[in-house]
Structure formats: structure tokens, C-alpha cells
Design a protein around this motif. Sequence first.
Motif, PDB file in Angstrom:
ATOM      1  N   HIS A 147       0.834  -1.209   0.000  1.00 29.38           N
ATOM      2  CA  HIS A 147       0.000   0.000   0.000  1.00 29.38           C
ATOM      3  C   HIS A 147       0.859   1.245   0.000  1.00 29.38           C
ATOM      4  O   HIS A 147       0.608   2.188  -0.751  1.00 29.38           O
ATOM      5  N   GLN A 148       1.858   1.218   0.881  1.00 26.07           N
ATOM      6  CA  GLN A 148       2.735   2.393   1.009  1.00 26.07           C
ATOM      7  C   GLN A 148       3.446   2.656  -0.320  1.00 26.07           C
ATOM      8  O   GLN A 148       3.547   3.801  -0.759  1.00 26.07           O
ATOM      9  N   ARG A 149       3.906   1.580  -0.964  1.00 24.08           N
ATOM     10  CA  ARG A 149       4.612   1.751  -2.243  1.00 24.08           C
ATOM     11  C   ARG A 149       3.695   2.357  -3.292  1.00 24.08           C
ATOM     12  O   ARG A 149       4.063   3.254  -4.041  1.00 24.08           O
ATOM     13  N   ARG A 150       2.466   1.860  -3.317  1.00 25.31           N
ATOM     14  CA  ARG A 150       1.506   2.375  -4.299  1.00 25.31           C
ATOM     15  C   ARG A 150       1.175   3.855  -4.015  1.00 25.31           C
ATOM     16  O   ARG A 150       1.105   4.678  -4.924  1.00 25.31           O
ATOM     17  N   PHE A 151       1.014   4.177  -2.736  1.00 25.65           N
ATOM     18  CA  PHE A 151       0.745   5.560  -2.329  1.00 25.65           C
ATOM     19  C   PHE A 151       1.905   6.476  -2.757  1.00 25.65           C
ATOM     20  O   PHE A 151       1.700   7.516  -3.383  1.00 25.65           O
ATOM     21  N   ASP A 152       3.138   6.031  -2.452  1.00 26.15           N
ATOM     22  CA  ASP A 152       4.322   6.836  -2.809  1.00 26.15           C
ATOM     23  C   ASP A 152       4.384   7.055  -4.318  1.00 26.15           C
ATOM     24  O   ASP A 152       4.710   8.158  -4.779  1.00 26.15           O
ATOM     25  N   ALA A 153       4.052   6.000  -5.072  1.00 21.83           N
ATOM     26  CA  ALA A 153       4.104   6.108  -6.532  1.00 21.83           C
ATOM     27  C   ALA A 153       3.061   7.116  -7.018  1.00 21.83           C
ATOM     28  O   ALA A 153       3.318   7.904  -7.944  1.00 21.83           O
ATOM     29  N   MET A 154       1.897   7.098  -6.401  1.00 21.89           N
ATOM     30  CA  MET A 154       0.849   8.057  -6.801  1.00 21.89           C
ATOM     31  C   MET A 154       1.285   9.492  -6.516  1.00 21.89           C
ATOM     32  O   MET A 154       1.058  10.398  -7.322  1.00 21.89           O
ATOM     33  N   ILE A 155       1.920   9.705  -5.370  1.00 16.72           N
ATOM     34  CA  ILE A 155       2.404  11.056  -5.030  1.00 16.72           C
ATOM     35  C   ILE A 155       3.464  11.485  -6.046  1.00 16.72           C
ATOM     36  O   ILE A 155       3.414  12.607  -6.564  1.00 16.72           O
ATOM     37  N   ALA A 206       3.835  10.517  -9.051  1.00 16.42           N
ATOM     38  CA  ALA A 206       3.232  10.728 -10.370  1.00 16.42           C
ATOM     39  C   ALA A 206       2.257  11.906 -10.366  1.00 16.42           C
ATOM     40  O   ALA A 206       1.563  12.143 -11.360  1.00 16.42           O
ATOM     41  N   GLU A 207       2.191  12.638  -9.233  1.00 19.88           N
ATOM     42  CA  GLU A 207       1.284  13.788  -9.112  1.00 19.88           C
ATOM     43  C   GLU A 207      -0.167  13.372  -9.284  1.00 19.88           C
ATOM     44  O   GLU A 207      -0.987  14.124  -9.805  1.00 19.88           O
ATOM     45  N   GLU A 208      -0.501  12.153  -8.844  1.00 18.14           N
ATOM     46  CA  GLU A 208      -1.898  11.737  -8.920  1.00 18.14           C
ATOM     47  C   GLU A 208      -2.632  12.177  -7.669  1.00 18.14           C
ATOM     48  O   GLU A 208      -2.027  12.444  -6.642  1.00 18.14           O
ATOM     49  N   ARG A 209      -3.959  12.227  -7.767  1.00 16.04           N
ATOM     50  CA  ARG A 209      -4.788  12.618  -6.635  1.00 16.04           C
ATOM     51  C   ARG A 209      -5.080  11.412  -5.746  1.00 16.04           C
ATOM     52  O   ARG A 209      -5.385  10.332  -6.238  1.00 16.04           O
ATOM     53  N   ILE A 210      -4.987  11.626  -4.452  1.00 17.61           N
ATOM     54  CA  ILE A 210      -5.417  10.619  -3.487  1.00 17.61           C
ATOM     55  C   ILE A 210      -6.894  10.894  -3.204  1.00 17.61           C
ATOM     56  O   ILE A 210      -7.284  12.035  -2.949  1.00 17.61           O
ATOM     57  N   GLU A 211      -7.715   9.844  -3.294  1.00 16.80           N
ATOM     58  CA  GLU A 211      -9.152  10.006  -3.064  1.00 16.80           C
ATOM     59  C   GLU A 211      -9.547   9.301  -1.757  1.00 16.80           C
ATOM     60  O   GLU A 211      -8.814   8.439  -1.277  1.00 16.80           O
ATOM     61  N   PRO A 212     -10.729   9.662  -1.199  1.00  8.53           N
ATOM     62  CA  PRO A 212     -11.095   9.144   0.136  1.00  8.53           C
ATOM     63  C   PRO A 212     -10.978   7.631   0.289  1.00  8.53           C
ATOM     64  O   PRO A 212     -10.599   7.158   1.357  1.00  8.53           O
ATOM     65  N   ARG A 213     -11.289   6.859  -0.758  1.00  2.00           N
ATOM     66  CA  ARG A 213     -11.269   5.411  -0.580  1.00  2.00           C
ATOM     67  C   ARG A 213      -9.900   4.785  -0.821  1.00  2.00           C
ATOM     68  O   ARG A 213      -9.730   3.588  -0.661  1.00  2.00           O
ATOM     69  N   ASP A 214      -8.917   5.619  -1.243  1.00  3.04           N
ATOM     70  CA  ASP A 214      -7.560   5.091  -1.413  1.00  3.04           C
ATOM     71  C   ASP A 214      -6.910   4.859  -0.052  1.00  3.04           C
ATOM     72  O   ASP A 214      -7.203   5.569   0.908  1.00  3.04           O
ATOM     73  N   TRP A 215      -6.011   3.896  -0.012  1.00  8.01           N
ATOM     74  CA  TRP A 215      -5.198   3.715   1.202  1.00  8.01           C
ATOM     75  C   TRP A 215      -4.305   4.935   1.379  1.00  8.01           C
ATOM     76  O   TRP A 215      -3.811   5.494   0.388  1.00  8.01           O
ATOM     77  N   MET A 216      -4.122   5.364   2.595  1.00  8.56           N
ATOM     78  CA  MET A 216      -3.173   6.458   2.850  1.00  8.56           C
ATOM     79  C   MET A 216      -2.530   6.247   4.211  1.00  8.56           C
ATOM     80  O   MET A 216      -3.149   5.674   5.100  1.00  8.56           O
ATOM     81  N   PRO A 217      -1.274   6.722   4.388  1.00  6.71           N
ATOM     82  CA  PRO A 217      -0.625   6.575   5.698  1.00  6.71           C
ATOM     83  C   PRO A 217      -1.402   7.362   6.751  1.00  6.71           C
ATOM     84  O   PRO A 217      -1.967   8.411   6.447  1.00  6.71           O
ATOM     85  N   ASP A 218      -1.412   6.841   7.978  1.00 10.40           N
ATOM     86  CA  ASP A 218      -2.113   7.514   9.073  1.00 10.40           C
ATOM     87  C   ASP A 218      -1.655   8.954   9.253  1.00 10.40           C
ATOM     88  O   ASP A 218      -2.467   9.842   9.502  1.00 10.40           O
ATOM     89  N   ALA A 219      -0.343   9.164   9.138  1.00 10.89           N
ATOM     90  CA  ALA A 219       0.187  10.512   9.388  1.00 10.89           C
ATOM     91  C   ALA A 219      -0.289  11.491   8.310  1.00 10.89           C
ATOM     92  O   ALA A 219      -0.517  12.664   8.586  1.00 10.89           O
ATOM     93  N   TYR A 220      -0.451  11.005   7.071  1.00 12.93           N
ATOM     94  CA  TYR A 220      -0.966  11.833   5.975  1.00 12.93           C
ATOM     95  C   TYR A 220      -2.406  12.233   6.307  1.00 12.93           C
ATOM     96  O   TYR A 220      -2.798  13.404   6.206  1.00 12.93           O
ATOM     97  N   ARG A 221      -3.187  11.254   6.741  1.00  9.50           N
ATOM     98  CA  ARG A 221      -4.576  11.530   7.103  1.00  9.50           C
ATOM     99  C   ARG A 221      -4.650  12.536   8.258  1.00  9.50           C
ATOM    100  O   ARG A 221      -5.410  13.502   8.207  1.00  9.50           O
ATOM    101  N   ARG A 222      -3.811  12.333   9.266  1.00 10.27           N
ATOM    102  CA  ARG A 222      -3.822  13.233  10.437  1.00 10.27           C
ATOM    103  C   ARG A 222      -3.430  14.660  10.057  1.00 10.27           C
ATOM    104  O   ARG A 222      -4.025  15.625  10.528  1.00 10.27           O
TER     105      ARG A 222
END
Length: 311
Positions: A5-13, A15-31
Motif C-alpha cells: 500500500h505504502q509503495r503504491r501511495f508513494d508512486a501516486m504522489i 506521479a502527481e496523482e490525486r489521493i481520493e477518500p477510498r484510497d489507502w493512505m498513511p495515518d500521518a498523511y490523514r492526520r
Amino acid sequence: TDEAHQRRFDAMITAEERIEPRDWMPDAYRRTLIRQIAQHAHSEIIGMQPEGNWITRAPSLRRKAVLIAKVQDEAGHGLYLYSAAETLGVGRDELLDLLHQGRQRYSSIFNYPTVTWADVGAIGWLVDGAAITNQVPLCRCSYGPYARAMVRICKEESFHQRQGFDILYTLARGTDAQRRMAQESVDRWYWPSLMMFGPPDSESTHSEQSMAWNIKRFSNDELRQRFVDMIVPQAEALGLTLPDPALKWSAERGHYDFGTPDWDEFMQVLKGNGPCNRQRLEHRRTAHEEGAWVREAARAHAAKSRARQRA
Ligand code: ACO
């Protein structure tokens, strides 16, 4: 797994992609997002108070109508932002409780008083001007719901800035007393508006991580510089001076040099010791308590509608 999950999240960041509510995200990012979006939402609704103070005393029917619309826009901004925060799994009532208990912040700027009509102009020009400078880059924030809320907010803020400029422009071309009132107000709002961008980069706790996550696109100091570069020619157009003896064009840097805000004052305001901190929170708590019957009525109405649908 979390690692995948973390790898996919990092890759999205990356690639300048948008993180959407249902995507996995690190707790600290959410906080971090919850902290920033809630603080932003609280600022919008606390920000209704200093200007609301002048609605009954606006100098003409037109100014009054414009000001009412503006203050109402701020309430709307608060609502989009609380909705954006809700997509991260927190409730609006929860966030309001945290504000009322003094456990979440709102912008330092709204702890200063509006003592003259010119202050409504200075808030529009300088405070909303600073807000736009800070918020236009947030339209490209990595979190989708926040970025999208920012688009409309920035359009409305641009209108707010123009109405503030128009008030000051009119006063600056009025009687001597009006011109003095405009200048005195700019003298009081200039430094607090520079503080809106947050502490210097060297003291900013969250900047580095927030920039790595594409939440923040520019540092506090970069945006402060951009703001100063924008308002200097605008002040000249107004025929007003900015109360900063260090202001000077630097051909070498291609930017205006400017002075250092009083960071002790900023820290005091953050600690709750600004000129209006107590008054602002007190007023907000009272408004919330007095609105309890509206929330109750809305709940009762919703329950009745649901029951009718089932019947
Ligand atoms: N007023 C109150 N608190 C502030 C301010 C300010 N002007 N600037 C920074 N802080 C606080 C931060 O919240 C942080 O506190 P915390 O660690 O207890 O949460 C601390 O000071 C250190 O600052 P930074 O690490 O630089 O904080 P951050 O990365 O969040 O940057 C900024 C601050 C630039 C304000 C950012 O949060 C942001 O861009 N927010 C969105 C815009 C916004 O809130 N605008 C509201 C005013 S505009 C309007 O409503 C019209």
C-alpha cells in the motif's frame, strides 16, 4: 500488505496523482490533512466575526449588501471544508467540539479587532489577498476533495479581495479623514497579514513532510515573499504606504526585500493571548449553543422524512 500500500501511495504522489477518500493512505498523511483542513475550516467561520461586526454599520446599502454576501461566502467556505474533512473519517461535530475546547487552531489573523470601517477594506485587500496567495497552490494539493474545494473558494476569495481594494481605493480618494483612516488601518493589518503564512521555514514543524506529500506546494517563506511582491504595486495604486521601512526592490533577487514580523507577537496569539482570542471563542461557543434547537429540528425533520419513506 501495508508495505505494498505504502509503495503504491508513494508512486501516486510521485506521479502527481490525486489521493481520493477510498484510497489507502498513511495515518500521518490523514492526520496532517485533518489538522490543516479543520484549521482552515475553523478560520473561515471564526473569520465571519471581525467583518460581521460592521454589517449593521456599513456606510451605504450597497456596501452592506456586498458585506453580507461576503460574510455568507465565508460560512459556505467553512461548509465545503468541513465536508472535505469528513471524507477523512472525522465528524463535523467532533471538529467543532475540538475548536470550542481550544484543541484545534484557527488562523492567527482573526484575533485582531476591526475598529474602523477601513478595516473591512484592509481585511479584503490584505487578509483575503494573503489567503489567495496561500490557497491557489492548494488547488493542486494531492488530496482530491481538499484540492477541489479550493477551486471555488479561490474564485470567491478573488472577488473578496477586489471588494476590499475598492473600499480602500474609495477611502484613499475621499476626505483627509477618510484617507487617514485607510492608512491607519493598513498600518495595523500589514504585519499580521504577513504572519498568516506561518512561522519562518526554519521554525515550521510540518512544512518538509507536507511538501513531500504534495499537500503544501510552496514553503511559508516563499508564499510570504510572493504576497509582498504582489501588494507593493497595489499599495502604490492605492496611494497608501506599507509600514515597513525595510521594503525595497532588490534587482539582484528580483523580489522586494521586507522586514521581519514580530514573531513573539505571533507566538502569543497562537497561545491564546492575542487581542481578541477569548472574545472570538466565547462568541463561537455561544452561537453554537444558541443554534442547538436548529440542529435538533433538522434531526427531527430527517427522522420524520425517513419514517415517511419507509411507510
Ligand atoms: N495561525 C495559526 N496557527 C498557525 C499559523 C497561523 N497563521 N501558521 C502556522 N500555524 C501553526 C500550525 O498550525 C502549526 O501548529 P501545530 O503544530 O500545533 O498544528 C504551527 O503553527 C507550525 O506551523 P507550520 O508547521 O508551518 O504549519 P503548517 O505546515 O500547517 O503551515 C499554513 C501553516 C501555511 C497556515 C497551512 O496550514 C495552510 O496552508 N493552511 C491552509 C490555509 C488556511 O488555513 N487558511 C486560513 C486563513 S485564510 C482564511 O480563512 C480567509
